[in-house]
Design a protein around this motif. Structure first.
Motif, PDB file in Angstrom:
ATOM      1  N   GLU A 118       0.823  -1.216   0.000  1.00  0.00           N
ATOM      2  CA  GLU A 118       0.000   0.000   0.000  1.00  0.00           C
ATOM      3  C   GLU A 118       0.851   1.258   0.000  1.00  0.00           C
ATOM      4  OE1 GLU A 118      -3.539  -0.488   2.875  1.00  0.00           O
ATOM      5  OE2 GLU A 118      -2.273  -2.255   3.194  1.00  0.00           O
TER       6      GLU A 118
ATOM      7  N   LEU B  96      -7.043   3.181  -1.609  1.00  0.00           N
ATOM      8  CA  LEU B  96      -6.201   4.225  -2.199  1.00  0.00           C
ATOM      9  C   LEU B  96      -6.954   5.107  -3.190  1.00  0.00           C
ATOM     10  CD1 LEU B  96      -2.965   2.083  -2.767  1.00  0.00           C
ATOM     11  CD2 LEU B  96      -3.308   3.860  -1.038  1.00  0.00           C
TER      12      LEU B  96
ATOM     13  N   TYR C  27       1.103   3.983  -3.170  1.00  0.00           N
ATOM     14  CA  TYR C  27       0.770   5.387  -2.916  1.00  0.00           C
ATOM     15  C   TYR C  27       1.943   6.292  -3.271  1.00  0.00           C
ATOM     16  CZ  TYR C  27      -0.277   9.694  -0.383  1.00  0.00           C
ATOM     17  OH  TYR C  27      -0.467  11.015  -0.058  1.00  0.00           O
TER      18      TYR C  27
ATOM     19  N   LEU D 185      -1.001   3.675  -8.886  1.00  0.00           N
ATOM     20  CA  LEU D 185      -1.692   2.826  -7.912  1.00  0.00           C
ATOM     21  C   LEU D 185      -1.760   1.368  -8.370  1.00  0.00           C
ATOM     22  CD1 LEU D 185      -4.759   5.009  -6.813  1.00  0.00           C
ATOM     23  CD2 LEU D 185      -2.589   4.677  -5.609  1.00  0.00           C
TER      24      LEU D 185
END
Length: 712
Positions: free
Chosen positions: A20, A148, A24, A49
């Protein structure tokens, strides 16, 4: 940031970055830099992403923990990432495919046959090979993407297969050119991976135009170029002037944007980096100036060699580097697209880049062609360029676009400062060295090979044991060489007592030192002139018109002993030098042209170059695995580290690792059956006993049997 699935990692040791966090960081980087590349920020963010979401697959996660290896399964996370294409608007699919599918592997002719089209040729069902336990890992992947900012949508295996097939069909289109979207992704991924948790704060400092006003304030009659106006409307520049005439300042005054400063040798870029940084620190408090050493990441597997350019990070205000890194855009080496994007529209300074072999001069011509196409402003500084090369550059840039600056004969007269003497053997110069030491003079001895410089150091240290003696060459750890350069400039250069420095080509460019006596092996005339510029370099009313001695040793008789240079060029260079007479700066161009009457035919490189006659000769989303540079250029392009530094190198960050590295030439080390690190620049691991802080790397001890027992 709150992690939905912190157990799912994007990177292994030493950082173990969560997937993650990595997605990002890459997304905000791509979003930030996309406008500089004239690309859509929204698409860039989405691509960032999604580019590695396939790493959520349990196959990849088990690979990170060494439960399985890539030899057990040809799984590629880029391919698994494509399965999620239908989560986004179909009008963005082509751009996202270009960002994802080839950001690690060429889609075809990958060195290990792991590109998507390679796998299609090797296996009957590539899709199933990448499916894994779809129901489990795809759910986690979608949860991560939704957290996200991607809109939720359930995906079936059929949806994933349609996305995969669409990507395969897209990749099969044989379009010539290169992908800006791929370049954006490679640049963003590299930036975020290098900075890990500092990505966001560092984005504030990229793509800033440096304030170069410092160089406009240094007018001095002793440096004639400082009195010449730099504000010509012409786009490009060629400055021809003696060493010490102020070329660096003039070239920087010609720059309007971000600057790429190119120097011929890795060992010369440290000094230039420090010089520019010190000059601009006060007027540029947050200046992003970077030093990019020329080493590549080289991997050797089953006799196959793959080279990847280590591009540092995108968006520096000033970047100091060697031609090796930029030559990747000529030959289409892995990562070339991001380098093209980074350098486009910038100012590129080529400082004495012809001080090389004939083949390198030809590569530089190809590089100039590409840079001109990328709308770069090209500024060339030289003291020693052969006329045939000069004319060829003017032809490529067009004369009406080039601001040509040369010193007058009267100005050249004030740069006469050396009396040249010819000698047969190094040992026959010992009397001159002893005399200089007795008179508290500073002596500079220059060799063509590191091994010879190490032998000279032993001889001089024994012969003149009470005198300060120092050895400097390119085969030191970068941290040690930086200390040596500082010591050379601040201590040996400024001392009023006798000292001796033994060196190699590292002194030829950018080191601002002034010694009293030189003994040098014969090198090509252009290189010799650069070396001579380190003797009697200080310019003031008391030094102009005063001459100091340089002794040039006769070249060897065997071609093998002349390496890394061509024996015929060495012989012509030696013959054309005066003996016991003044070296006349006005006559230098004539001498250069007699030594270098021609350049290599560019046709010899056309089969390897990806840009010819204004057109791209490479297919979209592809790159070449093995660099022609490894075969053609006799320059430092790989790294090694000592075995005792291996663990520290593993856990160091991107910036710290370079200080452990020792630059070497590929062919000198690649086939010695040494271990290789699997992080950073994949440096070769050399035995501890092969390295000394005093004399550097000793190649005769670089062999596996010299490893410490604990490593065997």
């Amino acid at each position: 940031m709150i992690y939905i699935h912190p157990e799912i990692k994007a990177k292994g040791k030493p950082d173990f970055t969560s997937l993650e966090q990595h997605l990002y960081d890459v997304a905000i980087t791509a979003e930030k830099i996309a406008p500089y590349f004239l690309l859509d920020s929204k698409i860039a963010f989405i691509g960032g992403l999604m580019h590695d979401i396939g790493k959520a697959n349990t196959i990849f996660q088990e690979r990170l923990t060494n439960k399985i290896t890539r030899y057990d399964n040809p799984f590629r996370h880029e391919i698994a990432s494509i399965f999620f294409l239908s989560l986004i608007d179909s009008k963005f699919h082509n751009e996202i495919i270009e960002m994802i599918i080839a950001h690690h592997k060429s889609i075809k002719n990958d060195i290990r046959e792991l590109g998507i089209l390679d796998l299609e040729n090797r296996f009957e069902d590539v899709f199933t090979l990448h499916l894994g336990d779809w129901e489990d890992w795809s759910k986690a992947a979608i949860e991560i993407l939704v957290s996200l900012g991607i809109k939720y949508k359930s995906l079936s295996i059929e949806d994933a297969h349609k996305s995969y097939q669409y990507a395969v069909d897209y990749c099969k289109k044989r379009s010539l050119g290169w992908s800006r979207w791929k370049g954006l992704m490679v640049a963003s991924d590299h930036f975020a991976s290098a900075l890990v948790n500092k990505t966001k704060e560092n984005l504030n400092y990229i793509f800033c135009i440096p304030n170069l006003g410092f160089y406009e304030q240094r007018e001095n009659a002793l440096y004639p170029l400082s009195l010449i106006k730099s504000n010509s409307p012409k786009k490009h520049t060629i400055v021809t002037a003696s060493t010490g005439a102020g070329k660096t300042d003039f070239l920087l005054r010609r720059c309007k944007g971000r600057v790429f400063y190119i120097l011929p040798f890795q060992a010369s870029i440290n000094a230039m980096y420090n010089r520019i940084k010190n000059d601009l620190d006060k007027s540029n408090p947050n200046l992003d100036i970077r030093l990019l050493h020329g080493s590549s990441s080289i991997t050797i597997e089953n006799g196959k060699v793959e080279e990847r350019m280590l591009q540092n990070k995108v968006g520096a205000s000033i970047k100091v580097l060697t031609p090796h890194q930029l030559a990747s855009v000529v030959f289409g080496i892995k990562g070339f697209e991001s380098i093209l994007l980074d350098i486009k529209d910038s100012d590129v300074i080529l400082d004495e880049i012809h001080v090389y072999t004939e083949i390198t001069r030809t590569i530089v011509l190809k590089l100039i062609e590409v840079l001109n196409y990328m709308n770069c402003r090209i500024h060339i500084g030289t003291a020693t360029m052969p006329s045939v090369l000069y004319k060829e550059i003017i032809s490529k840039l067009r004369k009406e676009n080039v601001y040509e600056v040369k010193l007058s004969n009267e100005e050249l007269l004030s740069f006469n400062r050396h009396i040249i003497y010819k000698t047969n053997l190094f040992e026959s110069s010992f009397d001159e060295i002893e005399k200089a030491i007795n008179e508290n003079k500073k002596v500079l001895l220059v060799c063509n090979r590191v091994a010879i410089s190490q032998d000279w150091y032993e001889m001089i240290s024994n012969q003149f044991s009470k005198t300060k003696v120092m050895l400097i060459h390119s085969r030191f750890k970068r941290s040690d060489r930086s200390k040596l350069e500082k010591k050379l400039i601040e201590e040996f250069n400024k001392t009023e007592k006798a000292c001796v420095v033994i060196s190699t080509q590292v002194v030829e460019v950018s080191l601002d030192i002034s010694f009293d006596l030189m003994i040098t092996q014969t090198a090509p005339l252009d290189s010799l002139i650069q070396r001579f510029g380190r003797i009697n370099r200080i310019r003031n009313e008391n030094t102009i018109g005063k001459y100091k001695p340089i002794f040039v040793i006769k070249p060897p008789e065997k071609e093998s002993e002349a390496l890394p240079y061509n024996l015929e060029v060495l012989q012509r260079s030696f013959e054309i030098l005066p003996d016991g007479e003044l070296l006349d700066e006005k006559d230098m161009q004539r001498k250069i042209d007699l030594v270098f009457p021609k350049i290599v035919d560019e046709m010899a490189l056309d089969k390897d170059a990806i840009f010819k006659d204004g057109n791209w000769q490479i297919f979209l989303l592809r790159h070449k695995s093995k660099s022609v540079l490894l075969q053609q250029l006799n320059i430092d392009n790989v790294s090694c580290i000592v075995e005792n530094d291996e663990e520290n190198y593993l856990y160091a960050n991107f910036e710290q690792r370079k200080f452990f590295e020792i630059p070497v030439r590929f062919n000198s080390i690649a086939y010695k059956k040494l271990r290789q690190a699997d992080v950073g620049s994949n440096p070769f691991i050399i035995p501890d006993k092969a390295y000394s802080e005093t004399i550097g790397l000793q190649m005769k001890l670089v062999k596996p049997e010299c490893y410490e027992t604990k490593f065997i």
